[in-house]
Design an enzyme around this catalytic site. Structure first.
Site, mmCIF file in Angstrom:
data_model
loop_
_atom_site.group_PDB
_atom_site.id
_atom_site.type_symbol
_atom_site.label_atom_id
_atom_site.label_comp_id
_atom_site.label_asym_id
_atom_site.label_seq_id
_atom_site.Cartn_x
_atom_site.Cartn_y
_atom_site.Cartn_z
ATOM 1 N N ASP A 149 36.010 32.769 46.472
ATOM 2 C CA ASP A 149 35.709 32.770 45.036
ATOM 3 C C ASP A 149 34.752 33.869 44.611
ATOM 4 O OD1 ASP A 149 37.421 30.659 44.635
ATOM 5 O OD2 ASP A 149 35.875 29.138 44.889
ATOM 6 N N ASN B 155 41.423 25.991 39.306
ATOM 7 C CA ASN B 155 41.650 24.551 39.248
ATOM 8 C C ASN B 155 40.420 23.732 39.610
ATOM 9 O OD1 ASN B 155 42.338 25.761 41.892
ATOM 10 N ND2 ASN B 155 42.582 23.656 42.552
ATOM 11 N N TYR B 156 39.487 24.350 40.356
ATOM 12 C CA TYR B 156 38.331 23.585 40.831
ATOM 13 C C TYR B 156 37.095 23.814 39.974
ATOM 14 C CZ TYR B 156 40.061 21.513 45.131
ATOM 15 O OH TYR B 156 40.728 20.737 46.028
ATOM 16 N N TYR C 61 33.114 23.376 40.470
ATOM 17 C CA TYR C 61 32.058 23.127 41.448
ATOM 18 C C TYR C 61 30.751 22.842 40.715
ATOM 19 C CZ TYR C 61 35.025 24.996 45.195
ATOM 20 O OH TYR C 61 36.029 25.211 46.100
ATOM 21 N N HIS D 185 44.082 21.007 52.601
ATOM 22 C CA HIS D 185 43.160 22.139 52.478
ATOM 23 C C HIS D 185 41.762 21.694 52.872
ATOM 24 C CE1 HIS D 185 42.613 20.012 48.661
ATOM 25 N NE2 HIS D 185 41.445 20.600 48.554
#
Length: 532
Positions: A372, A456-457, A459, A506
């Protein structure tokens, strides 16, 4: 007689009401009040020297941008739609001072280090990437090329991340070179139309060896939570050239079958020699809207005697704690000069990387390893929602960033700070041998938080400062899973989460940098780069 009794009762009721009102008023005056003002003084003082770690201000960003544009020999553009074949000013960020210089300044032994900015330019016209340091700030007067100093080699243009300008060309390419030719397939299989679009989600890395720039792009329904609405079409785009007219489609995957070109897929689809996907309307199971309206407000947090922490610019005081903070566009949030009882214990605590590695039978997920920081972690730290992302009474801080943009962008309320009861005592003991006694301590801690939504994530990053002198770096992942279209053999690599939808296997790797200075800079305790 009845009238007399009636009036007596009325007077008694009125007297009771008045008496209750008076008693309530007296009780309220004696009851402790919740104060927005701090009742007790802070234990320390804010340190103006913490500004050595402060993020660039909007004015500093603009000064650096203006200075770089004046360097006519660099020939750079700041337009957000700059083409890959042109030169683009991609990033401006704070260039941190060397640790030795920063510590000497913090301890009052030397003058303030020169304030500098790092600038990254994508030279599409020249075929390479350059990294510069611009100084001094404010009012920059010089720049120097630090590419070889920092990377020990020249950086080829294909090492760049995809910019918004390149995305515009990618979407245009798919429309003109893929969708137009496959109009029949798209309509019959996915109900595709100008009003019912398909969304693209790219996978990484862009190839298997250095120099590659080929990307598998998967397509999803244009619905809430698109990441769990795959349609079964993936395209391998070769965009190695900075000239988009030379881009090609190297392969396609449709319903588990590979094709070497768009024309081959079109021909076999029209001939009826492929197993076709039959369109079926998908349920809106990815929506974040609550299925039922909440009936009542949940528990809230308040500060009975005012907040026990204070924020001044980029410096935080909390009980025996103090630290400076900042937000890097590339790596996210960070704190410096962390002190407990005025003793420095951490020079730097910062997020460094968030990596996720996937497995699947589909090419989009088969090769995927998201790093990322390559696209920017802090870049996606957006506004936090009061009462959801952080408590209502938290303190919210704005940040500015300059990455893949024509000007610095303000991100309102992108950092929050609050003191929080952790829900269990820091320590306690009840003794029932020989003597009955109890001792306990409330476990309240200061939380420093930001949330980055990277694809999509989402954090949630927390640095937590406990009254015991402990510091915790914590991350919580939420958002959506990254899914692929269910096909033969898929269930070896995940679980079915909806009709024709596979939640891929994953794992996540999270890296933090912890530069400890316990008992001095040269303590025997090692610095840690943690993985979780």
């Amino acid at each position: 007689m009845n009238s007399l009794v009636k009036w007596v009762l009325i007077l008694f009721v009125l007297f009771s009401i008045i008496l209750n009102i008076v008693l309530i008023g007296i009780h309220q005056n004696k009851a402790p009040k919740c104060s927005a003002q701090r009742v007790h003084p802070l234990r320390g003082k804010h340190n103006e020297r913490s500004g050595v770690f402060a993020d660039l201000t909007r004015e500093e960003y603009l000064q650096v941008q203006e200075y770089m544009l004046k360097q006519t020999d660099l020939d750079i553009s700041t337009k957000q739609t700059t083409k890959p074949s042109e030169n683009f000013l991609f990033l401006i960020d704070l260039s941190l001072p060397k640790k030795k210089e920063a510590l000497e300044y913090l301890d009052g032994k030397s003058p303030k280090p020169v304030r500098e900015a790092t600038v990254v330019v994508f030279y599409g016209a020249k075929g390479h990437i350059k990294e510069y340091v611009v100084s001094p700030l404010p009012n920059p007067k010089k720049y120097r090329d630090v590419t070889l100093e920092r990377y020990k080699k020249e950086l080829p243009i294909n090492a760049r991340t995809v910019t918004i300008g390149e995305y515009v060309l990618i979407f245009q390419f798919f429309q003109e070179k893929v969708f137009v030719k496959l109009d029949k397939l798209l309509k019959e299989s996915f109900n595709y139309s100008p009003k019912n679009n398909l969304n693209a989600f790219e996978q990484m890395p862009r190839g298997v060896q250095s120099g590659d720039r080929i990307t598998w792009v998967s397509f999803f329904r244009d619905m809430s939570g698109m990441y769990i609405h795959p349609v079964g079409l993936e395209v391998l785009l070769n965009h190695k050239s900075v000239n988009s007219s030379q881009w090609t489609v190297d392969r396609l995957l449709y319903n588990g079958q590979y094709f070497d070109s768009v024309d081959e897929l079109k021909q076999k689809y029209d001939d009826g020699t492929v197993k076709k996907i039959v369109y079926k309307e998908s349920l809106d199971y990815g929506s974040l809207k609550p299925r039922k309206k909440p009936l009542e407000l949940g528990p809230q947090q308040f500060y009975a005697e005012g907040k026990r922490y204070s924020i001044n610019k980029n410096h935080v005081l909390y009980l025996d704690w103090s630290f400076a903070f900042g937000m890097s566009s590339l790596t996210g949030m960070r704190v410096f000069d962390v002190r407990f009882k005025d003793q420095r214990i951490v020079y730097e605590l910062s997020v460094q990387e968030a990596m996720s590695v996937y497995g699947s039978v589909t090419p989009g997920m088969m090769l995927t390893k998201f790093l990322d920081s390559s696209i920017g972690i802090g870049r996606f730290g957006h506004e936090l929602v009061r009462g959801v992302d952080c408590p209502y009474e938290a303190t919210y801080v704005d940040t500015y960033r300059y990455i893949d943009a024509p000007a610095p962008i303000r991100f309102r309320n992108s950092i929050c700070v609050f003191e929080h009861n952790m829900g269990q005592p820091l320590r306690r003991h009840f003794s029932d041998f020989f003597h009955n006694s109890y001792g306990g301590m409330v476990n309240s801690a200061l939380v420093f938080r930001t949330i980055t939504a990277i694809g999509n994530y989402d954090y949630m990053w927390d640095f937590i400062f406990y009254q015991s002198g402990a510091v915790e770096a914590k991350v919580h992942a939420t958002g959506y899973i990254s899914s692929s279209y269910l096909q033969d053999g898929s269930l070896k690599y995940g679980h079915q989460v909806a009709e024709n939808v596979l939640g891929n296997i994953h794992t996540h790797f999270i890296n933090f940098k912890v530069d400890l200075d316990v008992m001095g800079e040269y303590s025997s305790l090692p610095d840690y780069c943690c993985r979780g």
